[in-house]
Write a protein that holds these residues in place. Sequence first.
Motif, PDB file in Angstrom:
ATOM      1  N   THR A 197       0.693  -1.224  -0.050  1.00 37.02           N
ATOM      2  CA  THR A 197       0.102  -0.176  -0.001  1.00 37.02           C
ATOM      3  C   THR A 197       0.812   1.478   0.082  1.00 37.02           C
ATOM      4  OG1 THR A 197      -1.584  -1.078   1.118  1.00 37.02           O
ATOM      5  CG2 THR A 197      -1.928   1.105   1.146  1.00 37.02           C
ATOM      6  N   ALA A 198       2.067   1.192   0.770  1.00 34.61           N
ATOM      7  CA  ALA A 198       2.893   2.465   0.832  1.00 34.61           C
ATOM      8  C   ALA A 198       3.419   2.690  -0.345  1.00 34.61           C
ATOM      9  CB  ALA A 198       3.853   2.585   1.914  1.00 34.61           C
ATOM     10  N   VAL A 199       3.886   1.551  -1.152  1.00 29.48           N
ATOM     11  CA  VAL A 199       4.728   1.535  -2.296  1.00 29.48           C
ATOM     12  C   VAL A 199       3.713   2.274  -3.341  1.00 29.48           C
ATOM     13  CG1 VAL A 199       5.898   0.193  -4.187  1.00 29.48           C
ATOM     14  CG2 VAL A 199       6.227  -0.344  -1.884  1.00 29.48           C
ATOM     15  N   ARG A 255       3.908   5.538  -5.528  1.00 28.68           N
ATOM     16  CA  ARG A 255       3.918   5.715  -6.987  1.00 28.68           C
ATOM     17  C   ARG A 255       2.685   6.212  -7.678  1.00 28.68           C
ATOM     18  NH1 ARG A 255       6.133  -0.448  -8.692  1.00 28.68           N
ATOM     19  NH2 ARG A 255       8.241  -0.004  -8.127  1.00 28.68           N
ATOM     20  N   ASN A 256       1.468   6.389  -6.969  1.00 29.21           N
ATOM     21  CA  ASN A 256       0.424   7.199  -7.287  1.00 29.21           C
ATOM     22  C   ASN A 256       0.665   8.580  -7.079  1.00 29.21           C
ATOM     23  OD1 ASN A 256      -1.304   5.075  -8.065  1.00 29.21           O
ATOM     24  ND2 ASN A 256      -2.118   4.793  -6.209  1.00 29.21           N
ATOM     25  N   THR A 315      -2.932   0.919 -16.107  1.00 28.48           N
ATOM     26  CA  THR A 315      -4.557   1.367 -15.834  1.00 28.48           C
ATOM     27  C   THR A 315      -5.224   0.203 -15.061  1.00 28.48           C
ATOM     28  OG1 THR A 315      -4.429   2.596 -18.164  1.00 28.48           O
ATOM     29  CG2 THR A 315      -6.650   1.652 -17.001  1.00 28.48           C
ATOM     30  N   ALA A 316      -4.936  -1.189 -15.433  1.00 28.38           N
ATOM     31  CA  ALA A 316      -5.485  -2.225 -14.657  1.00 28.38           C
ATOM     32  C   ALA A 316      -5.055  -2.229 -13.199  1.00 28.38           C
ATOM     33  CB  ALA A 316      -5.345  -3.814 -15.456  1.00 28.38           C
ATOM     34  N   ASP A 339      -6.226  -1.294  -7.499  1.00 26.47           N
ATOM     35  CA  ASP A 339      -6.071  -0.536  -6.363  1.00 26.47           C
ATOM     36  C   ASP A 339      -7.106   0.526  -5.857  1.00 26.47           C
ATOM     37  OD1 ASP A 339      -3.403  -1.465  -6.090  1.00 26.47           O
ATOM     38  OD2 ASP A 339      -2.464   0.192  -6.776  1.00 26.47           O
ATOM     39  N   LEU A 340      -7.818   1.039  -6.979  1.00 25.50           N
ATOM     40  CA  LEU A 340      -9.221   1.618  -6.619  1.00 25.50           C
ATOM     41  C   LEU A 340     -10.151   0.958  -5.930  1.00 25.50           C
ATOM     42  CD1 LEU A 340      -9.531   4.124  -9.484  1.00 25.50           C
ATOM     43  CD2 LEU A 340      -8.933   4.661  -7.158  1.00 25.50           C
TER      44      LEU A 340
END
Length: 134
Positions: free
Chosen positions: A94-96, A100-101, A122-123, A128-129
């Motif tokens: 999650t932190a990585v 990156r986001n 995109t996938a 993640d969303l």
Amino acid sequence: MKQLTTERIKSVGVLAASLVTTTNAALALADINPLPFTDSQAGTAVSAVLAFAVTLWTWWRHNVITPQAAIGHDVTVREKAAAKQITTADHSETAVAAQRNAEASTTPATEGLTDGELKVLTAAWLADLHKEDQ
């Protein structure tokens, strides 16, 4: 990849040695003086060629010459900066992904990406969303 490069170097060396010995044998068969240089001169020539090749390779490797190299250099700089910001205690996926986001929001997402890479990104972003929504 490293093994492939090593194999290429070996094959070029074998080819060069074969060409020299074949040329020398052909000259001897034709009653022409075989290659007119001593072992010392041959060693000096090989050293000079290797020095030139290494110099050219390191120059090409460590300088940004092409537009693709500039993009790769930017990606490397961003990845190194992200790696410095992530502490050893915060290595969760999650932190990585969050790091990156954050980087992706400040840079154009399609710069230097192929269609396939864009689809994969995109996938992953959509996955993640969906994880965050649950």
